[in-house]
Design a protein around this motif. Structure first.
Motif, PDB file in Angstrom:
ATOM      1  N   LYS A   5       0.851  -1.180   0.000  1.00 50.01           N
ATOM      2  CA  LYS A   5       0.000   0.000   0.000  1.00 50.01           C
ATOM      3  C   LYS A   5       0.890   1.234   0.000  1.00 50.01           C
ATOM      4  O   LYS A   5       1.855   1.306   0.750  1.00 50.01           O
ATOM      5  CB  LYS A   5      -0.900  -0.004   1.235  1.00 50.01           C
ATOM      6  N   VAL A   6       0.555   2.215  -0.872  1.00 53.90           N
ATOM      7  CA  VAL A   6       1.333   3.444  -0.952  1.00 53.90           C
ATOM      8  C   VAL A   6       0.384   4.622  -0.719  1.00 53.90           C
ATOM      9  O   VAL A   6      -0.585   4.806  -1.454  1.00 53.90           O
ATOM     10  CB  VAL A   6       2.028   3.592  -2.330  1.00 53.90           C
ATOM     11  N   ASN A   7       0.684   5.396   0.322  1.00 52.63           N
ATOM     12  CA  ASN A   7      -0.085   6.607   0.636  1.00 52.63           C
ATOM     13  C   ASN A   7       0.821   7.809   0.413  1.00 52.63           C
ATOM     14  O   ASN A   7       2.005   7.773   0.735  1.00 52.63           O
ATOM     15  CB  ASN A   7      -0.561   6.593   2.097  1.00 52.63           C
ATOM     16  N   TYR A   8       0.254   8.886  -0.118  1.00 54.27           N
ATOM     17  CA  TYR A   8       1.013  10.120  -0.311  1.00 54.27           C
ATOM     18  C   TYR A   8       0.071  11.300  -0.107  1.00 54.27           C
ATOM     19  O   TYR A   8      -0.990  11.364  -0.748  1.00 54.27           O
ATOM     20  CB  TYR A   8       1.625  10.165  -1.721  1.00 54.27           C
ATOM     21  N   GLY A   9       0.449  12.173   0.758  1.00 57.01           N
ATOM     22  CA  GLY A   9      -0.359  13.372   1.024  1.00 57.01           C
ATOM     23  C   GLY A   9      -1.762  13.038   1.508  1.00 57.01           C
ATOM     24  O   GLY A   9      -2.706  13.722   1.146  1.00 57.01           O
TER      25      GLY A   9
END
Length: 158
Positions: A5-9
């Motif tokens: 999982k990749v979260n950004y901002g």
């Protein structure tokens, strides 16, 4: 380290946590990512799709094979095929089934053909395909007039 999982901002850019693919469900040799983010290689059945064969005799609507995993499917429909009174090779060694898909023993199929007749087809270990005979069901005599003929052969390869 695997990432699933990749979260950004504050936004989720990539999320594979709900992936249900397993090595067995993905085609052999194809790369995929499991729910925990680890890279994996598929081991499932591959499919050649239908591959046309070239016949050395008869007028064929289709004559083809397909391999799914370890199962080989061969089918043909001749709009005009004549039994000469002795075994006839339909697909010769020049146009044979590729060696990886050939049976370990000769395979036979009995098919219903035009009218009240039956025919016996074979696939040999060298990848050739042939017609053994066409007979009249009523009296067992050879039927040597051109007629439509259809066959299906399925076998397992090692």
């Amino acid at each position: 380290m695997a990432i699933n999982k990749v979260n950004y901002g504050g936004n989720t850019l990539i999320d594979i946590t709900d992936t249900t693919a397993t090595p067995e469900s993905v085609e052999s040799g194809k790369v995929f990512y499991q729910a925990d983010g680890t890279r994996a290689l598929g081991t499932g059945a591959s499919d050649t799709g239908w591959v046309n064969l070239t016949s050395s005799t008869g007028t064929w609507t289709y004559l083809r094979y397909r391999v799914i995993g370890k199962m080989v499917y061969i089918e043909g429909h001749a709009s005009s095929l004549k039994f000469s009174g002795s075994a006839t090779t339909i697909v010769n060694s020049t146009n044979a089934i590729p060696s990886a898909y050939r049976p370990s023993n000769i395979k036979y199929a009995i098919s219903s053909v035009g009218g009240s007749r039956i025919a016996r087809f074979w696939v040999a270990t060298e990848g050739t395909i042939g017609l053994d005979w066409t007979i009249n069901v009523s009296n067992g005599s050879n039927y040597t007039t051109a007629i439509w003929q259809q066959f299906n052969i399925v076998y397992l390869i090692d």
